[in-house]
Design a protein around this motif. Structure first.
Motif, PDB file in Angstrom:
ATOM      1  N   LEU A  36      55.879  12.489 -80.129  1.00  0.00           N
ATOM      2  CA  LEU A  36      57.078  12.457 -79.278  1.00  0.00           C
ATOM      3  C   LEU A  36      57.818  13.792 -79.318  1.00  0.00           C
ATOM      4  O   LEU A  36      58.399  14.217 -78.311  1.00  0.00           O
ATOM      5  CB  LEU A  36      57.996  11.315 -79.718  1.00  0.00           C
ATOM      6  N   GLY A  37      57.769  14.463 -80.475  1.00  0.00           N
ATOM      7  CA  GLY A  37      58.392  15.786 -80.555  1.00  0.00           C
ATOM      8  C   GLY A  37      57.689  16.786 -79.649  1.00  0.00           C
ATOM      9  O   GLY A  37      58.338  17.604 -78.981  1.00  0.00           O
ATOM     10  N   VAL A 163      55.887  26.215 -81.872  1.00  0.00           N
ATOM     11  CA  VAL A 163      56.527  25.278 -82.801  1.00  0.00           C
ATOM     12  C   VAL A 163      56.406  25.831 -84.222  1.00  0.00           C
ATOM     13  O   VAL A 163      55.344  26.347 -84.608  1.00  0.00           O
ATOM     14  CB  VAL A 163      55.873  23.883 -82.712  1.00  0.00           C
ATOM     15  N   ARG A 164      57.492  25.708 -84.978  1.00  0.00           N
ATOM     16  CA  ARG A 164      57.491  26.184 -86.372  1.00  0.00           C
ATOM     17  C   ARG A 164      57.302  24.987 -87.298  1.00  0.00           C
ATOM     18  O   ARG A 164      58.027  24.003 -87.234  1.00  0.00           O
ATOM     19  CB  ARG A 164      58.807  26.905 -86.685  1.00  0.00           C
ATOM     20  N   GLU A 173      58.667  19.804 -92.042  1.00  0.00           N
ATOM     21  CA  GLU A 173      59.628  19.766 -90.952  1.00  0.00           C
ATOM     22  C   GLU A 173      59.075  20.588 -89.797  1.00  0.00           C
ATOM     23  O   GLU A 173      58.439  21.619 -90.002  1.00  0.00           O
ATOM     24  CB  GLU A 173      60.975  20.358 -91.374  1.00  0.00           C
ATOM     25  N   LEU A 174      59.313  20.108 -88.578  1.00  0.00           N
ATOM     26  CA  LEU A 174      58.878  20.817 -87.391  1.00  0.00           C
ATOM     27  C   LEU A 174      60.092  21.209 -86.570  1.00  0.00           C
ATOM     28  O   LEU A 174      61.045  20.422 -86.447  1.00  0.00           O
ATOM     29  CB  LEU A 174      57.939  19.954 -86.533  1.00  0.00           C
ATOM     30  N   PRO A 181      65.266  20.779 -84.665  1.00  0.00           N
ATOM     31  CA  PRO A 181      64.225  20.060 -85.409  1.00  0.00           C
ATOM     32  C   PRO A 181      63.671  18.867 -84.627  1.00  0.00           C
ATOM     33  O   PRO A 181      64.352  18.313 -83.759  1.00  0.00           O
ATOM     34  CB  PRO A 181      64.971  19.585 -86.660  1.00  0.00           C
ATOM     35  N   PHE A 182      62.430  18.505 -84.936  1.00  0.00           N
ATOM     36  CA  PHE A 182      61.885  17.242 -84.437  1.00  0.00           C
ATOM     37  C   PHE A 182      62.654  16.121 -85.145  1.00  0.00           C
ATOM     38  O   PHE A 182      62.838  16.162 -86.359  1.00  0.00           O
ATOM     39  CB  PHE A 182      60.405  17.119 -84.780  1.00  0.00           C
TER      40      PHE A 182
END
Length: 300
Positions: A36-37, A163-164, A173-174, A181-182
């Motif tokens: 979903l992110g 994306v990090r 963590e994304l 953040p996601f």
């Protein structure tokens, strides 16, 4: 030979392999979070397809060669519903990015086979995360090989996704390209509720401010009315004062005229007196002269 449409292809290339999507709730939560992110990251890109646990068939005619990544991302594939990802029906475009979330049932041999599969069939970035043992790995393609990357300072910035991926204190963590953040559904729900509470507080503050401004407006209007009344009274007083001044000026003018007349009368009286004094003096001189001549003035 007629080209089969996708619905017909899905009957040949099954959309299910009979396996569960996730082995436990934690694995499912991570799959949902990342899928979903990624949807959110590419929401404005109609040419980016993101799927979770979707069977991918990389070879035409080989339904036995397949895998269902926990998350796959195909940049260049239209954003539409699919029963499976049939590569030859997608202009032979392989997913560039795949993600696997490990569960206790995953074996080293199984993961070796998946790495070999992704390397063989064109994946460019391969992410593996074990949320139980807190292990995160990234493979990136170097020529024809997916090479395990050394993650600098526990962070990896995807050249493809922007994306990090960050491992802090063992927790993955994304972060989207914009730095946000996601978030899970519950985190989004809490964030939304917080935003709604802040909005309600802002509305209440705005309401109080409007009431305060309305009260200030009433006070200003009342003050303006008082000032207007005072100006009106001032104008009336000024008119009366001007009228009194005009009357005083008229009285002063009349007094000055009376004084002028009195001065003129005094001048006439002085002139008459001077004339009378002159005549008397002349008469006395005449009598004196007559006496000197021996003439009796009374006899004349």
């Amino acid at each position: 030979m007629r080209t089969l449409n996708k619905e017909e292809l899905y009957k040949i290339y099954p959309s299910s392999d009979g396996k569960r999507m996730a082995d436990n709730t934690l694995q499912w939560e991570w799959i949902a979070l990342i899928k979903l992110g990624m949807d959110a990251v590419f929401k404005d890109r109609p040419d980016v397809f993101v799927a979770g646990d979707l069977l991918w068939y990389p070879v035409k005619g080989r339904i036995d060669i397949r895998v269902a990544p926990d998350v796959l991302i195909a940049i260049g594939a239209p954003k539409e519903s699919r029963g499976s990802y049939i590569q030859f029906a997608e202009n032979n475009l392989p997913p560039q990015v795949v993600v696997e979330i490990l569960s206790p049932s995953n074996t080293a041999k199984e993961m070796e086979k998946k790495l070999a599969f992704y390397q063989t069939y064109g994946v460019e970035e391969y992410y593996i995360y074990d949320p139980i043992r807190f292990i995160f790995s990234v493979y990136a393609r170097r020529t024809d090989t997916l090479v395990l990357q050394e993650i600098s300072e526990e962070e990896w910035l995807s050249p493809i996704l922007g994306v990090r991926w960050s491992m802090k204190n063992g927790i993955l963590e994304l972060f989207r390209p914009d730095g946000q953040p996601f978030l899970s559904y519950l985190e989004l729900f809490d964030e939304q509720n917080t935003a709604l509470e802040e909005l309600e507080q802002q509305r209440e503050e705005m309401k109080n401010k409007v009431q305060m401004l309305e009260e200030q407006e009433r006070m200003i209007l009342a003050q303006a009315s008082r000032i207007e009344q005072e100006i009106k009274q001032f104008k009336q007083e000024k008119q009366r004062a001007d009228h009194e001044q005009q009357r005083a000026d008229h009285e002063q003018q009349r007094a000055e005229q009376e004084q002028q007349r009195a001065e003129q009368e005094q001048q006439r009286a002085d002139q008459e007196k001077q004339r009378a004094d002159h005549e008397k003096s002349e008469k006395e001189k005449l009598i004196q002269k007559l006496k000197e001549l021996g003439i009796d003035p009374d006899a004349i």
